[in-house]
Motif scaffolding. Sequence first.
Motif, PDB file in Angstrom:
ATOM      1  N   THR A 191       0.837  -1.201   0.000  1.00 21.58           N
ATOM      2  CA  THR A 191       0.000   0.000   0.000  1.00 21.58           C
ATOM      3  C   THR A 191       0.872   1.252   0.000  1.00 21.58           C
ATOM      4  OG1 THR A 191      -1.787  -1.144   1.163  1.00 21.58           O
ATOM      5  CG2 THR A 191      -1.788   1.268   1.239  1.00 21.58           C
ATOM      6  N   ARG A 250       1.541   3.908  -3.342  1.00 24.56           N
ATOM      7  CA  ARG A 250       1.325   5.352  -3.238  1.00 24.56           C
ATOM      8  C   ARG A 250       2.582   6.104  -3.673  1.00 24.56           C
ATOM      9  NH1 ARG A 250      -3.359   7.020  -0.730  1.00 24.56           N
ATOM     10  NH2 ARG A 250      -2.474   9.082  -0.316  1.00 24.56           N
ATOM     11  N   ARG A 298       2.586   6.098  -7.469  1.00 25.08           N
ATOM     12  CA  ARG A 298       1.626   7.069  -8.006  1.00 25.08           C
ATOM     13  C   ARG A 298       2.165   8.488  -7.877  1.00 25.08           C
ATOM     14  NH1 ARG A 298      -3.418   5.730  -4.504  1.00 25.08           N
ATOM     15  NH2 ARG A 298      -4.447   7.353  -5.741  1.00 25.08           N
ATOM     16  N   ALA A 319       3.992   9.183   1.053  1.00 25.92           N
ATOM     17  CA  ALA A 319       2.767   8.428   0.816  1.00 25.92           C
ATOM     18  C   ALA A 319       1.536   9.318   0.920  1.00 25.92           C
ATOM     19  CB  ALA A 319       2.670   7.265   1.810  1.00 25.92           C
ATOM     20  N   GLU A 320       1.613  10.370   1.751  1.00 26.26           N
ATOM     21  CA  GLU A 320       0.458  11.241   1.970  1.00 26.26           C
ATOM     22  C   GLU A 320       0.538  12.548   1.187  1.00 26.26           C
ATOM     23  OE1 GLU A 320      -2.072  10.003   3.488  1.00 26.26           O
ATOM     24  OE2 GLU A 320      -0.895   8.202   3.944  1.00 26.26           O
ATOM     25  N   LEU A 378      -2.585  13.032  -3.409  1.00 29.25           N
ATOM     26  CA  LEU A 378      -3.485  12.131  -4.126  1.00 29.25           C
ATOM     27  C   LEU A 378      -4.892  12.328  -3.575  1.00 29.25           C
ATOM     28  CD1 LEU A 378      -1.287   8.893  -3.979  1.00 29.25           C
ATOM     29  CD2 LEU A 378      -1.449  10.503  -5.879  1.00 29.25           C
TER      30      LEU A 378
END
Length: 240
Positions: free
Chosen positions: A94, A98, A101, A125-126, A238
């Motif tokens: 996961t 991310r 992406r 990731a965030e 994202l």
Amino acid sequence: MTATTPLFTDDAYLRDCTAVVVALDEKGVILDRTVMYARSGGQPGDAGTLTWAGGEAVVTEAVKGEAGAIVHALAPGAAPPPVGAEVTVAIDWTRRHRHMRMHTTMHLLCAVLPGIYATGNQIGAEKSRLDFDLAEPPAKEWLTEKLNALIAAGHPTGTRWIAEEELDANPAMVRTLSVQPPRGAGRIRLVRIGPEDAPVDLQPCGGTHVARTSEIGRVEVTKLESKGRQNRRIHFVLVD
């Protein structure tokens, strides 16, 4: 020190593999091969687990060691597997996906700002950010619209290798001032977005990317910051 074969270079979607422990040092465990990306170029190293007969350990981050080795740093107090043991390496998918992406979005941001050099970046990731040598950036709403149009187009991504001499003959392919492609191996990995004959973006990169831009989902440019007379920081997240 023994070099580690980076399986993620050829297949960013591998989530686990078997490997052999070739060495231990104060930083962690060194394997003969791994699916874990080692921190570099603004992309964090992968986290996950190592499991073997009679044991398991959490990997907090994979980092670069000497002479091409990838070191798997273990959680504090974790007992490492013995040298020579066969282990299963599994990534936190996961988190990695991310990062993929986000990283591909950064390349699209370069495509939206052609001819402008990036001066720094940080993938998370965030949230992520990319700095540009740019006096007057476009509005964040314009950047968001352009990025999402490229994402929705579903452009395929791909990689190929070129000789270092070919990059020397085409220096404009390097879009970053802060991070230069690694030299010395005789070849450079290129990441392409779009068709081979008319790429949306083409630049040297050792990171992991999604197979098609539509896999990114919607993104939003959340903030523009001034970091000097000619340095502008673009933050994005994202949404999907």
